[in-house]
Design an enzyme around this catalytic site. Structure first.
Site, PDB file in Angstrom:
ATOM      1  NE  ARG A 104      63.922  57.214   3.471  1.00 22.56           N
ATOM      2  CZ  ARG A 104      63.929  58.469   3.731  1.00 22.56           C
ATOM      3  NH1 ARG A 104      64.914  59.222   3.052  1.00 22.56           N
ATOM      4  NH2 ARG A 104      63.464  59.284   4.401  1.00 22.56           N
ATOM      5  CB  THR A 108      67.962  50.360   7.595  1.00 25.99           C
ATOM      6  OG1 THR A 108      67.257  50.108   6.467  1.00 25.99           O
ATOM      7  CG2 THR A 108      67.878  49.144   8.722  1.00 25.99           C
TER       8      THR A 108
HETATM    9  O1  LIG Z   1      66.325  59.157  -1.617  1.00 27.69           O
HETATM   10  P1  LIG Z   1      65.765  58.203  -0.488  1.00 27.69           P
HETATM   11  O2  LIG Z   1      66.517  58.618   0.832  1.00 27.69           O
HETATM   12  O3  LIG Z   1      65.944  56.677  -0.824  1.00 27.69           O
HETATM   13  O4  LIG Z   1      64.301  58.523  -0.271  1.00 27.69           O
HETATM   14  C1  LIG Z   1      63.410  58.800  -1.384  1.00 27.69           C
HETATM   15  C2  LIG Z   1      62.437  57.617  -1.388  1.00 27.69           C
HETATM   16  O5  LIG Z   1      61.542  57.746  -0.292  1.00 27.69           O
HETATM   17  C3  LIG Z   1      60.136  57.965  -0.756  1.00 27.69           C
HETATM   18  O6  LIG Z   1      59.647  56.608  -0.834  1.00 27.69           O
HETATM   19  P2  LIG Z   1      58.951  55.746   0.208  1.00 27.69           P
HETATM   20  O7  LIG Z   1      60.184  54.654   1.017  1.00 27.69           O
HETATM   21  O8  LIG Z   1      58.258  56.815   1.155  1.00 27.69           O
HETATM   22  O9  LIG Z   1      57.864  54.643  -0.562  1.00 27.69           O
HETATM   23  P3  LIG Z   1      56.394  55.070  -1.171  1.00 27.69           P
HETATM   24  O10 LIG Z   1      56.939  55.750  -2.303  1.00 27.69           O
HETATM   25  O11 LIG Z   1      55.820  53.920  -1.073  1.00 27.69           O
HETATM   26  O12 LIG Z   1      55.705  56.176  -0.227  1.00 27.69           O
HETATM   27  C4  LIG Z   1      60.346  58.375  -2.338  1.00 27.69           C
HETATM   28  O13 LIG Z   1      59.184  58.410  -2.949  1.00 27.69           O
HETATM   29  C5  LIG Z   1      61.765  58.028  -2.610  1.00 27.69           C
HETATM   30  O14 LIG Z   1      61.399  56.661  -3.520  1.00 27.69           O
HETATM   31  O1  LIG Z   2      61.406  64.212   2.146  1.00 32.02           O
HETATM   32  C1  LIG Z   2      61.275  63.033   2.054  1.00 32.02           C
HETATM   33  C2  LIG Z   2      62.243  61.968   1.927  1.00 32.02           C
HETATM   34  C3  LIG Z   2      61.758  60.696   1.554  1.00 32.02           C
HETATM   35  N1  LIG Z   2      60.785  60.379   0.889  1.00 32.02           N
HETATM   36  C4  LIG Z   2      59.570  61.614   0.901  1.00 32.02           C
HETATM   37  O2  LIG Z   2      58.337  61.188   0.265  1.00 32.02           O
HETATM   38  N2  LIG Z   2      60.061  62.526   1.520  1.00 32.02           N
END
Ligand SMILES: O=P(O)(O)OC[C@H]1O[C@H](OP(=O)(O)OP(=O)(O)O)[C@H](O)[C@@H]1O
Ligand SMILES: O=c1cc[nH]c(=O)[nH]1
Ligand SMILES: [Mg+2]
Length: 209
Positions: A104, A108
């Site tokens: 994410r 944005t």
């Molecule tokens: O519902 P959303 O608003 O899309 O957020 C949730 C996403 O954010 C986190 O991933 P992150 O972007 O932190 O990537 P990572 O798993 O590599 O840490 C989590 O593991 C989800 O994939």
């Molecule tokens: O609370 C949150 C939201 C997005 N991704 C995470 O890992 N934690």
């Protein structure tokens, strides 16, 4: 409309409390994520079909049940979804594993794709999409769309913690996808982190912060 199942089994809830605690370090966080996912997998697979086969015990011939029907697949959203893979594989070792790489964008909040590899027979499989956190729902919605674009039809989303905003977002774009969670939290904060949540699942799993 799809259903949302909150798994309120005492073992799941107890382990979820430990997972949320900011004093839980990476090793315990990984172990707890695996254990919670295993317990969730037990519940999620309740509806699998069974058929009777004939076997022979040391005592006599007997009819006994085995799982039949669709083949299973699990698809973790990288990175944090990786923490859930072993918990499912422990119970369903024959499941094929696909991977979807998404993060994410912190500014944005939009999901950015960097990898997608699914089993070739994805359309024949009952699929469990794994990600510990369902926040805005942007990542899970994008991952569900990738799977559908590649032929997947039977998809369930498994998240350890969800925000109401994320559940609503999935209902809106993918009303056919059932959602299984261990905790349904209150809201998102101004940075779209789940409140109370557990912080950044990927960073806590892999010790990157
Ligand atoms: O519902 P959303 O608003 O899309 O957020 C949730 C996403 O954010 C986190 O991933 P992150 O972007 O932190 O990537 P990572 O798993 O590599 O840490 C989590 O593991 C989800 O994939
Ligand atoms: O609370 C949150 C939201 C997005 N991704 C995470 O890992 N934690
Ligand atoms: Mg992260």
């Amino acid at each position: 409309m799809s259903k949302v199942v909150v798994m309120d089994h005492p073992l799941i809830q107890h382990k979820l409390t430990m997972l949320r605690d900011k004093n839980t370090g990476s090793k315990d966080f990984r172990d707890l994520t695996k254990e919670i996912t295993m317990l969730m997998a037990y519940e999620m697979t309740r509806n699998l079909n069974l058929m009777e086969i004939e076997i022979e015990t040391p005592i006599c011939k007997a009819k006994s049940k085995v799982i039949t029907g669709k083949k299973l697949g699990i698809v973790p959203i990288l990175r944090a979804g990786m923490g859930m893979v072993d918990g499912v594989l422990q119970l369903i070792p024959a499941a094929k594993v696909g991977h979807i790489g998404l993060y994410r964008d912190p500014e944005t909040l939009e999901p950015v794709e960097y990898y997608c590899k699914l089993p070739t027979d994805v359309e024949e499989r009952e699929l469990f999409l794994l990600d510990p956190m369902l926040a805005t729902g942007g990542s899970a919605n994008a991952a569900i769309q990738f799977i559908k674009d590649r032929g997947g039809v039977n998809i369930r989303l498994v998240a350890i913690i969800a925000a109401p905003e994320g559940v609503e977002a999935i209902h809106k774009l993918h009303p056919d996808v059932d959602i299984y969670v261990a905790g349904m939290d209150e809201k998102l904060n101004e940075k779209a982190y789940i409140v109370p949540g557990l912080g950044d699942a990927g960073d806590r799993l892999f010790g990157t912060k």
